[in-house]
Design a protein around this motif. Structure first.
Motif, PDB file in Angstrom:
ATOM      1  N   ASP A   1       0.827  -1.206   0.000  1.00 39.80           N
ATOM      2  CA  ASP A   1       0.000   0.000   0.000  1.00 39.80           C
ATOM      3  C   ASP A   1       0.864   1.261   0.000  1.00 39.80           C
ATOM      4  O   ASP A   1       0.479   2.274  -0.592  1.00 39.80           O
ATOM      5  CB  ASP A   1      -0.908   0.003   1.222  1.00 39.80           C
ATOM      6  N   SER A   2       2.012   1.191   0.629  1.00 38.11           N
ATOM      7  CA  SER A   2       2.866   2.369   0.762  1.00 38.11           C
ATOM      8  C   SER A   2       3.469   2.829  -0.562  1.00 38.11           C
ATOM      9  O   SER A   2       3.918   3.970  -0.668  1.00 38.11           O
ATOM     10  CB  SER A   2       3.982   2.087   1.766  1.00 38.11           C
ATOM     11  N   VAL A   3       3.491   1.955  -1.567  1.00 42.22           N
ATOM     12  CA  VAL A   3       4.098   2.327  -2.849  1.00 42.22           C
ATOM     13  C   VAL A   3       3.109   2.283  -4.002  1.00 42.22           C
ATOM     14  O   VAL A   3       3.458   2.673  -5.126  1.00 42.22           O
ATOM     15  CB  VAL A   3       5.300   1.413  -3.176  1.00 42.22           C
ATOM     16  N   LYS A   4       1.905   1.834  -3.731  1.00 40.32           N
ATOM     17  CA  LYS A   4       0.907   1.702  -4.792  1.00 40.32           C
ATOM     18  C   LYS A   4       0.655   3.042  -5.450  1.00 40.32           C
ATOM     19  O   LYS A   4       0.474   4.063  -4.776  1.00 40.32           O
ATOM     20  CB  LYS A   4      -0.382   1.134  -4.198  1.00 40.32           C
ATOM     21  N   GLY A   5       0.687   3.039  -6.775  1.00 39.31           N
ATOM     22  CA  GLY A   5       0.477   4.265  -7.524  1.00 39.31           C
ATOM     23  C   GLY A   5       1.744   5.048  -7.799  1.00 39.31           C
ATOM     24  O   GLY A   5       1.748   5.966  -8.622  1.00 39.31           O
ATOM     25  N   ARG A   6       2.838   4.699  -7.107  1.00 46.54           N
ATOM     26  CA  ARG A   6       4.115   5.382  -7.320  1.00 46.54           C
ATOM     27  C   ARG A   6       5.161   4.464  -7.934  1.00 46.54           C
ATOM     28  O   ARG A   6       6.019   4.911  -8.695  1.00 46.54           O
ATOM     29  CB  ARG A   6       4.649   5.937  -5.993  1.00 46.54           C
ATOM     30  N   PHE A   7       5.106   3.183  -7.594  1.00 41.85           N
ATOM     31  CA  PHE A   7       6.091   2.212  -8.077  1.00 41.85           C
ATOM     32  C   PHE A   7       5.448   1.285  -9.098  1.00 41.85           C
ATOM     33  O   PHE A   7       4.261   0.936  -8.975  1.00 41.85           O
ATOM     34  CB  PHE A   7       6.634   1.362  -6.925  1.00 41.85           C
ATOM     35  N   THR A   8       6.231   0.863 -10.075  1.00 39.28           N
ATOM     36  CA  THR A   8       5.772  -0.094 -11.063  1.00 39.28           C
ATOM     37  C   THR A   8       6.820  -1.176 -11.259  1.00 39.28           C
ATOM     38  O   THR A   8       7.982  -0.866 -11.566  1.00 39.28           O
ATOM     39  CB  THR A   8       5.488   0.586 -12.407  1.00 39.28           C
ATOM     40  N   ILE A   9       6.409  -2.420 -11.097  1.00 38.10           N
ATOM     41  CA  ILE A   9       7.307  -3.543 -11.329  1.00 38.10           C
ATOM     42  C   ILE A   9       7.054  -4.084 -12.732  1.00 38.10           C
ATOM     43  O   ILE A   9       5.905  -4.141 -13.182  1.00 38.10           O
ATOM     44  CB  ILE A   9       7.109  -4.648 -10.262  1.00 38.10           C
ATOM     45  N   SER A  10       8.114  -4.460 -13.412  1.00 36.86           N
ATOM     46  CA  SER A  10       7.985  -5.019 -14.753  1.00 36.86           C
ATOM     47  C   SER A  10       9.103  -6.035 -14.968  1.00 36.86           C
ATOM     48  O   SER A  10      10.067  -6.075 -14.197  1.00 36.86           O
ATOM     49  CB  SER A  10       8.042  -3.923 -15.813  1.00 36.86           C
ATOM     50  N   ARG A  11       8.942  -6.820 -15.986  1.00 35.64           N
ATOM     51  CA  ARG A  11       9.962  -7.825 -16.281  1.00 35.64           C
ATOM     52  C   ARG A  11      10.121  -8.018 -17.775  1.00 35.64           C
ATOM     53  O   ARG A  11       9.172  -7.789 -18.536  1.00 35.64           O
ATOM     54  CB  ARG A  11       9.635  -9.151 -15.597  1.00 35.64           C
ATOM     55  N   ASP A  12      11.294  -8.460 -18.163  1.00 38.70           N
ATOM     56  CA  ASP A  12      11.580  -8.795 -19.545  1.00 38.70           C
ATOM     57  C   ASP A  12      12.237 -10.169 -19.520  1.00 38.70           C
ATOM     58  O   ASP A  12      13.442 -10.283 -19.267  1.00 38.70           O
ATOM     59  CB  ASP A  12      12.506  -7.756 -20.169  1.00 38.70           C
ATOM     60  N   ASN A  13      11.456 -11.190 -19.744  1.00 38.21           N
ATOM     61  CA  ASN A  13      11.983 -12.553 -19.647  1.00 38.21           C
ATOM     62  C   ASN A  13      13.016 -12.843 -20.728  1.00 38.21           C
ATOM     63  O   ASN A  13      13.918 -13.656 -20.530  1.00 38.21           O
ATOM     64  CB  ASN A  13      10.844 -13.560 -19.712  1.00 38.21           C
ATOM     65  N   ALA A  14      12.899 -12.186 -21.855  1.00 35.31           N
ATOM     66  CA  ALA A  14      13.878 -12.395 -22.920  1.00 35.31           C
ATOM     67  C   ALA A  14      15.260 -11.880 -22.508  1.00 35.31           C
ATOM     68  O   ALA A  14      16.287 -12.440 -22.906  1.00 35.31           O
ATOM     69  CB  ALA A  14      13.418 -11.704 -24.190  1.00 35.31           C
ATOM     70  N   LYS A  15      15.270 -10.818 -21.705  1.00 36.36           N
ATOM     71  CA  LYS A  15      16.535 -10.242 -21.242  1.00 36.36           C
ATOM     72  C   LYS A  15      16.904 -10.719 -19.846  1.00 36.36           C
ATOM     73  O   LYS A  15      17.950 -10.343 -19.328  1.00 36.36           O
ATOM     74  CB  LYS A  15      16.445  -8.715 -21.265  1.00 36.36           C
TER      75      LYS A  15
END
Length: 121
Positions: free
Chosen positions: A62-76
């Motif tokens: 909750d403390s980071v929701k809306g400010r942080f975004t997690i993402s991934r690139d499985n190819a890299k």
């Protein structure tokens, strides 16, 4: 044996942005859900965000929701954490981890060494 290495930490001012990256070697990240955790001085390690192996499901503290975004690139074989509108209370060592899609650090099998994020006023 999966080895994780974080990068991108640093010293920023409140309101600034940072992007953390986590690179894997010795295995493929596509087999794992990935998480970001952080630990501030004198505090326990806490959950920040997690992303499923496919990238289709994410969850945030909750403390980071809306400010942080997690993402991934499985190819890299990488996972990232985009952090916006940073606050002094975001100051911590940030760790990436590979394991199950969970908020609990007990569900993760592999951990990086961490990268320091310091947010000043």
């Amino acid at each position: 044996q999966v080895r994780l290495v974080e990068s991108g930490g640093g010293l920023v001012q409140a309101g600034d942005s940072l992007r953390l990256s986590c690179a894997a070697s010795g295995g493929t990240l596509s087999s794992y859900a990935m998480g970001w955790f952080r630990q501030a001085p004198g505090k326990e390690r806490e959950f920040v965000a997690t992303i499923s192996w496919s990238g289709t499901m994410t969850r945030y503290a909750d403390s980071v929701k809306g400010r942080f975004t997690i993402s991934r690139d499985n190819a890299k074989n990488t996972v990232s954490l985009q952090m916006l509108s940073l606050k002094p209370e975001d100051t911590a060592v940030y760790y990436c981890a590979a394991g199950d899609n969970s908020w609990s650090d007990r569900r993760y099998d592999y951990w990086g060494q961490g990268t320091q994020v310091t947010v000043s006023l």
